[in-house]
Design a protein around this motif. Structure first.
Motif, PDB file in Angstrom:
ATOM      1  N   GLY A   1       1.457  -6.112  -1.766  1.00  5.62           N
ATOM      2  CA  GLY A   1       2.009  -6.367  -0.434  1.00  5.62           C
ATOM      3  C   GLY A   1       1.016  -7.066   0.470  1.00  5.62           C
TER       4      GLY A   1
ATOM      5  N   ALA B   1      -0.046   3.257   6.037  1.00  5.61           N
ATOM      6  CA  ALA B   1       0.910   3.012   4.942  1.00  5.61           C
ATOM      7  C   ALA B   1       0.534   3.834   3.709  1.00  5.61           C
TER       8      ALA B   1
ATOM      9  N   PRO C   1       0.807  -1.217   0.000  1.00  9.77           N
ATOM     10  CA  PRO C   1       0.000   0.000   0.000  1.00  9.77           C
ATOM     11  C   PRO C   1       0.847   1.276   0.000  1.00  9.77           C
ATOM     12  N   ALA C   2       1.941   1.284   0.764  1.00 11.55           N
ATOM     13  CA  ALA C   2       2.769   2.493   0.835  1.00 11.55           C
ATOM     14  C   ALA C   2       3.469   2.744  -0.497  1.00 11.55           C
TER      15      ALA C   2
ATOM     16  N   ALA D   1       9.942   0.921   0.826  1.00  8.01           N
ATOM     17  CA  ALA D   1       8.585   0.593   1.294  1.00  8.01           C
ATOM     18  C   ALA D   1       8.466  -0.920   1.366  1.00  8.01           C
ATOM     19  N   THR D   2       9.421  -1.527   2.052  1.00  7.73           N
ATOM     20  CA  THR D   2       9.557  -2.983   2.039  1.00  7.73           C
ATOM     21  C   THR D   2       8.712  -3.695   3.099  1.00  7.73           C
ATOM     22  N   GLY D   3       7.882  -2.944   3.814  1.00  6.87           N
ATOM     23  CA  GLY D   3       6.900  -3.577   4.690  1.00  6.87           C
ATOM     24  C   GLY D   3       7.469  -4.072   6.009  1.00  6.87           C
TER      25      GLY D   3
ATOM     26  N   ALA E   1       9.535  -7.312  -5.032  1.00  6.94           N
ATOM     27  CA  ALA E   1      10.175  -8.625  -4.949  1.00  6.94           C
ATOM     28  C   ALA E   1       9.278  -9.730  -5.505  1.00  6.94           C
ATOM     29  N   GLY E   2       7.996  -9.625  -5.247  1.00  3.22           N
ATOM     30  CA  GLY E   2       7.074 -10.689  -5.661  1.00  3.22           C
ATOM     31  C   GLY E   2       6.544 -10.473  -7.068  1.00  3.22           C
TER      32      GLY E   2
HETATM   33  P1  ADP Z   1       3.349  -1.393   3.432  1.00  4.61           P
HETATM   34  O1  ADP Z   1       2.075  -1.666   4.160  1.00  4.61           O
HETATM   35  O2  ADP Z   1       4.280  -0.501   4.189  1.00  4.61           O
HETATM   36  O3  ADP Z   1       3.136  -0.929   2.029  1.00  4.61           O
HETATM   37  P2  ADP Z   1       3.718  -4.234   2.719  1.00  4.61           P
HETATM   38  O4  ADP Z   1       4.307  -5.251   3.616  1.00  4.61           O
HETATM   39  O5  ADP Z   1       2.280  -4.324   2.403  1.00  4.61           O
HETATM   40  O6  ADP Z   1       4.130  -2.811   3.329  1.00  4.61           O
HETATM   41  O7  ADP Z   1       4.470  -4.261   1.337  1.00  4.61           O
HETATM   42  C1  ADP Z   1       5.845  -4.317   1.231  1.00  4.61           C
HETATM   43  C2  ADP Z   1       6.209  -4.887  -0.141  1.00  4.61           C
HETATM   44  O8  ADP Z   1       7.602  -4.743  -0.321  1.00  4.61           O
HETATM   45  C3  ADP Z   1       5.907  -6.360  -0.299  1.00  4.61           C
HETATM   46  O9  ADP Z   1       5.122  -6.563  -1.467  1.00  4.61           O
HETATM   47  C4  ADP Z   1       7.307  -7.023  -0.440  1.00  4.61           C
HETATM   48  O10 ADP Z   1       7.300  -8.119  -1.319  1.00  4.61           O
HETATM   49  C5  ADP Z   1       8.135  -5.905  -1.001  1.00  4.61           C
HETATM   50  N1  ADP Z   1       9.573  -5.997  -0.717  1.00  4.61           N
HETATM   51  C6  ADP Z   1      10.162  -6.282   0.474  1.00  4.61           C
HETATM   52  N2  ADP Z   1      11.523  -6.266   0.353  1.00  4.61           N
HETATM   53  C7  ADP Z   1      11.787  -5.952  -0.947  1.00  4.61           C
HETATM   54  C8  ADP Z   1      12.996  -5.764  -1.706  1.00  4.61           C
HETATM   55  N3  ADP Z   1      14.175  -5.870  -1.136  1.00  4.61           N
HETATM   56  N4  ADP Z   1      12.889  -5.453  -3.022  1.00  4.61           N
HETATM   57  C9  ADP Z   1      11.674  -5.293  -3.599  1.00  4.61           C
HETATM   58  N5  ADP Z   1      10.514  -5.463  -2.932  1.00  4.61           N
HETATM   59  C10 ADP Z   1      10.559  -5.774  -1.621  1.00  4.61           C
END
Ligand code: ADP
Ligand code: SF4
Length: 684
Positions: free
Chosen positions: A424, A657, A397-398, A479-481, A418-419
């Motif tokens: 997220g 977020a 979301p962020a 914004a890696t959560g 990453a996914g």
């Molecule tokens: P927020 O609520 O702060 O947006 P989320 O946990 O919902 O956080 O989302 C974080 C996203 O960041 C996830 O989809 C995760 O796969 C991604 N992520 C985490 N680490 C990395 C990385 N090193 N490179 C790219 N994406 C990443």
């Protein structure tokens, strides 16, 4: 783009007594935590909805007298003439955009404890007042009833002076004296205001007549009434007295605004009910009156709206939450931009503003409540201030909201995830029982991103510090959560709980990723929002014996603020989840969890094969830490800033977020410290 002719019916003008609404979109009264304490913010927030095409914009509850006030909530106030200018700010702002302004006059009777004024609460009969306040309301005598009617008349006069076009008589939500007099359980009078329905409805009738007489020449008089309290024979029902009272007073007001009560049933979250869920209760109203009828149902689909009108269920599409999530919903339908609608997810984060007397916030619309103090508009952002590029890591979301807003501003944006899926945490959480509508947080943003050619999205791209250096963007947003803790640390346990490093211990992340714990299962909820309760529900539905253990007084205790607490307890109890309250997890053994009473420390055992710990989360900030630890490498790569946002900075709600992503994007290039300044309102 022109609108689809199917939706023409939504844009027909509708007459309401002496005034005419330009279309059928009607923002029903809703609280926003700003009210009389923040009148400029209130006016600006309501004005944006008028600009977005709503034909009628209402206030929240407006107190008419100190003997029926709603402290600690901050709603509207019209006790005397000095309150008029603050409300006039709103009517002027709403009128500037061609909408009608409505005001919901309220005396909360025994629902108020009068915590500010210290006046003795009033009621139809002697009864407890407030919530759990050790305060009682006294039975009103005939002099009190006359006085109340005069207060209501005076408030209606002032409302007219303040510029309102619609004036409400309120009998909804187990609040407000006309409703309290109607309710058999609250009214055991033996005079002409008690006994028969006709007698119990007398006050409602009189107040409608008074209001019409006082302001009905130029203002429409609307009645908001709960036609069903969902209490069965104990309360008003749509098959019984709810129907009878509307039939009895059918032609008296200029408009009926009908709903179910209490507030937690009216503003039902998507976890507990669908769009249009009130129709079975309110559909009768149009059959017994010729006056226009407005009703709510978290309407976000124009087809559902058209169906409501065509099938004769409603004349106006009432909305609180859909107008909060998207103040421009009517305009978007009118302009044939359905794909731009930001649909409410039905989470009730917006309700928490009223509960905390803080400006409203919304998961989907980060600008809600920020229109005046931060100057944010839901559909407009300032253009970029430089030609710099931004790399955003993580598309939760962020990250998504950050990319969307920076993209709208015109920046060159690179979003790496990453996914394979974007979204997220909402991708995973929307698969949990009742949370499917939450995927709208992702869907709206992806839809918008597809239109932005200056935003590049890279899926399956887990970035390392080296990747980030190679990319060499001017600004990097992390914004890696976050990830759920496995060690049991939360609010009740400040140190790791012994025994959690064994097999059979799961986090919410494990369960959402498909782990299959063996039963019996203990869900240990020291997080107190939805996750513990929702996982207990999921695991129970999969056939396990589930015990939810919490150090709080009830499951999902914080959901009291989102109006879900009672619904959650009911569901968990009905499906057979055992709730063990006021206990913290002390240790985990092979076949049982050992608990400690939060008051006495007394130990007890719950047999279980698996434990799900729902306590707290930690930021996924390895990448952020690695980047900021090497300033030289950043400089060599031409990276001017690295900023962690959302859960990667400090885990919180999805709303937080989204707000973080939006806030960063607004501030870039405009505020040197990256923070968004805001204005405050001062009394006087
Ligand atoms: P927020 O609520 O702060 O947006 P989320 O946990 O919902 O956080 O989302 C974080 C996203 O960041 C996830 O989809 C995760 O796969 C991604 N992520 C985490 N680490 C990395 C990385 N090193 N490179 C790219 N994406 C990443
Ligand atoms: Fe809808 Fe949630 Fe926004 Fe409220 S906070 S308007 S329920 S999306």
């Amino acid at each position: 783009m022109a609108r689809d002719a199917r939706y023409d019916i939504l844009f027909e003008p509708v007459r309401i007594g002496p005034v005419t609404a330009r279309n059928r979109f009607y923002q029903v009264p809703h609280c926003d935590g700003m009210g009389h304490r923040r009148p400029k913010a209130e006016a600006a927030s309501r004005a944006v909805k008028a600009e977005g095409g709503w034909a009628v914009i209402c206030t929240q509850e407006c107190e008419i007298h100190p003997s029926g006030e709603v402290t600690p909530s901050v709603e509207a106030r019209l006790w005397d003439d000095k309150d008029i200018p603050a409300l006039a700010l709103m009517t002027e702002a709403v009128h500037r955009h061609g909408a009608l302004a409505g005001i919901e006059l309220v005396h909360n009777g025994p629902s108020s404890a009068n915590r500010y004024s210290r006046e003795v609460p009033l009621g139809p009969s002697h009864q407890p007042a407030g919530r759990y306040d050790p305060v009682q309301a006294r039975a009103m005598d005939l002099t009190d009833i006359r006085a109340y009617r005069q207060w209501h008349r005076a408030a209606a006069r002032r409302a007219k002076l303040a510029g309102f076009d619609l004036v409400y008589v309120y009998a909804g939500h187990d609040l407000s004296l006309p409703m309290h007099f109607l309710q058999r359980r609250r009214n055991n009078r033996s005079d002409e205001y008690g006994g028969s329905l006709e007698n119990r409805a007398r006050l409602l009738r009189e107040v409608i007549e008074d209001t019409k007489e006082e302001v009905g020449d130029t203002c429409a008089v609307a009645v908001r009434i709960a036609v069903d309290e969902l209490l069965g024979p104990e309360g008003i029902t749509s098959e019984g007295e709810g129907r009878d009272v509307i039939a009895m007073l059918a032609e008296l007001p200029d408009l009926w605004d009908v709903n179910v009560s209490d507030w937690d049933n009216d503003s039902l979250t998507s976890r507990f009910g669908p769009e249009g869920g009130q129709e079975p209760f309110t559909a009768f109203v149009k059959k017994v009156t010729s006056k226009p009828v407005v009703g709510v149902g978290r309407f976000t689909s124009p087809d559902t709206m058209v169906s409501q009108i065509k099938r004769g269920v409603l004349d106006f599409i009432g909305a609180a939450r859909p107008s909060i999530a998207d103040p421009f919903l009517p305009k978007k339908i009118e302009e044939g931009r359905l794909e731009d609608i930001r649909e409410c997810i039905g989470c009730n984060i917006c309700v928490t503003g009223d509960r905390f007397a803080a400006p409203i916030r919304c998961t989907q619309n980060p600008t809600m409540g920020e229109e005046w103090r931060k100057g944010w508009h839901p559909e407009e952002v300032p253009g970029k201030s430089t030609d710099e590029s931004v790399l955003i890591v993580g598309a939760g979301p962020a990250g998504l909201e950050c990319a969307r807003t920076l993209g709208e501003r015109g920046y060159e944006v690179h979003l790496a995830e990453a996914g394979t899926d974007l979204g997220g945490r909402v991708v995973l959480e929307s698969h949990l029982p009742g949370l499917s509508a939450w995927i709208r947080v992702r869907d709206y943003r992806i839809q918008q991103l597809t239109k932005l050619t200056n935003v590049q999205i890279y899926r399956d791209s887990r970035l390392t510090p080296e990747h980030v250096h190679e990319f060499g963007a001017a600004h990097v947003v992390i914004a890696t959560g976050g990830a759920w803790r496995r060690d049991g640390v939360g609010r009740a346990n400040w140190q790791a709980v012994p025994g959690l490093d064994r097999a059979g211990v799961f986090t919410p992340g494990d369960i959402m990723a498909g782990a299959q714990p063996e039963g019996p299962i203990v869900v240990y909820d020291d997080d107190h929002y939805y996750m513990g309760g929702v996982l207990a529900e999921k695991l129970r539905a999969e056939g396990h014996d589930v015990t939810l253990v919490t150090p709080a007084h009830s499951a999902s205790a914080w959901t009291d603020y989102t109006l879900e607490l009672a619904h959650i307890q009911k569901r968990l109890l009905e499906i057979g989840v055992t709730i063990v309250a006021n206990q913290r997890l002390a240790t985990m053994q092979v076949d049982h969890a050992e608990l400690a009473c939060v008051y006495t420390g007394t130990r007890s055992l719950v047999p279980c094969a698996s434990l799900v710990t729902v306590t707290a989360r930690l930021p996924n900030d390895d990448l952020y830490r690695a980047l900021i630890a090497n300033g030289d490498a950043l400089k060599d790569a031409g990276i001017g800033s690295v900023t962690a946002i959302g859960d990667a900075l400090a885990p919180s709600t999805i709303a937080a977020a989204v707000y973080a992503g939006h806030s960063y994007a607004r501030a870039l290039g405009t505020n040197p410290d990256g923070k968004v300044a805001f204005k405050r309102e001062f009394p006087g």
